[in-house]
Structures are given as structure tokens and as C-alpha cells.
Design a protein around this motif. Sequence first.
Motif, short mmCIF file in Angstrom:
data_model
loop_
_atom_site.label_atom_id
_atom_site.label_comp_id
_atom_site.label_asym_id
_atom_site.label_seq_id
_atom_site.Cartn_x
_atom_site.Cartn_y
_atom_site.Cartn_z
N ARG A 12 0.87 -1.39 0.27
CA ARG A 12 0.00 0.37 0.20
C ARG A 12 1.08 1.30 0.05
N THR A 14 0.26 4.19 1.81
CA THR A 14 0.50 4.82 2.74
C THR A 14 -0.42 4.40 3.56
N ALA A 15 -0.13 4.50 4.64
CA ALA A 15 -0.25 3.66 5.96
C ALA A 15 -1.73 3.86 6.40
N ASP A 16 -2.66 4.75 5.55
CA ASP A 16 -4.05 4.03 5.86
C ASP A 16 -4.32 3.85 4.51
N ALA A 17 -4.09 3.81 3.97
CA ALA A 17 -4.60 3.31 2.76
C ALA A 17 -4.77 1.49 2.37
N PRO A 18 -5.75 1.06 2.04
CA PRO A 18 -6.15 -0.25 2.38
C PRO A 18 -4.79 -1.28 0.95
N PRO A 166 -5.48 -5.06 9.00
CA PRO A 166 -6.47 -4.55 8.76
C PRO A 166 -6.59 -4.71 7.33
#
Length: 235
Positions: A12, A14-18, A166
Motif C-alpha cells: 500500500r 500510505t499507512a492508511d490506504a487499504p 487490516p
Amino acid sequence: KTKGAWVEYAWRRTADAPLKTKGAWVSGIEKDGVALYVGVGFAILPPQPSSDGLYGFVVTGAGRLVAHGGSRDLVGRTLEDAVRLSNNRRVDGAELARRIVAAGERGGGWISYPWRNARSEPLAQKGAYVVRLERDADDDSGGDLSGGDLSGGDLSSAEMSYRALPGSSEVEDAVLSRRAGRRAIGRETVLYAGVGYFDRRGAPIPEAEPAAPTPPPIPPSRGAARAALAALAVP
């Protein structure tokens, strides 16, 4: 410095991307005496549900599915397994495999057959165009189909590292599906690929073959036969 091979990995931006499965074709090059490796990648997405049955599939000459866009559960199974698991009594899996191979060996061709991917689905007439594919006999990666070195029996430590992240369940499912496909390919160099669709215009196909019509009784005599024909005559 090799001719290149497919690799796949969880990635992914970025850290907050799926988290997604990434596939990439990597080739070795040399510049100024330094070995470098160049890759071009893309996100590998799981099959999306298709109401019209428009998806691809790949089978070996023996009828074993190495890829199936309609159901991951069928990857690695034979066509005979597929019709049995879906309780499809209108198709003989071994005969369907022979028809697929015959269409591919003709240089490509259309076939049609009743199909469903699960017992809960209605039977529908499926049409598919099939072609013959050839793989390099020296290509151990099998990468021209789905990529990566997935010949082992368990997930590698690198793959295990993202299982707790996640959104990793879809990635792991996709990796396991391609692993099953890779095992099914084995050392096969000739494969048969098709793209099919469901004909939704007609009524659902009956679960069983319709009973053959009962032939009319044979007239007991020539006179009775002439009388029967006379009764059918249009005035």
C-alpha cells in the motif's frame, strides 16, 4: 540477469490506504557493471460478482481449472469436481473438458453448455470462446498467468507478516487462490483459456434432462396407417 519473472506481495502506498496484493514483472539489467532490477507492477484485484457471467477461466488439457473468474473455490479442481459440487446434472465434466480442448485445438471456437458456479444459483446456458495457450517449458514461475513463486505448500514468512494487518484477509485469499492455480498448472505447457457469459434471455434451464417424448403407437395394419394419414390431411 534473467529473462524476467512475476513476483507478488502485499503493498500500500500510505499507512492508511487499504492493503492490496501487488503483482510485478521484474527483469535484471546491468548498468556500469552494477546489477539492477527493474519492475512494472499493478494491483491484483479479486474477481467481482458478475450477474451476466462474463469472466475468464483457464484449464489444463485434463480439465483441471488453474484460474476461474467466477469462483475462487473452483481453482485447482477439475471440471468434473465443478459440476459435482454445483449439483449440475446437465453437464458431463469430462466431456466438457474434451469440448474445450477441441475448440482450442481448432485455433479457437465457441462452445455452449448449462452452468452454475454454486448449488444456490439457477442453471443458465453459458457461452464461451476458447483459445489454446502455450507456456515456456523452462518457465518455473508460471508467471504469465498469475505470478509469483507459489509452488510451496505453506505461506512464506514474508506473506505471513501481513496476515494481521487490516484488510489482509482478501490479500491472503487471493494469494492462496493463485497458489492453488500454480499447483494445478504444474509443468503443463499447453493450457486452454476461455471467456464466457450467461444467456439471460431465455427461461432458466430445468435441473434434469426433459423426458424424451413418447413415440406414437405403430398402426396395427396398412389400412389403419392409411386411415391415420387421411385424418391428418388438410381439407
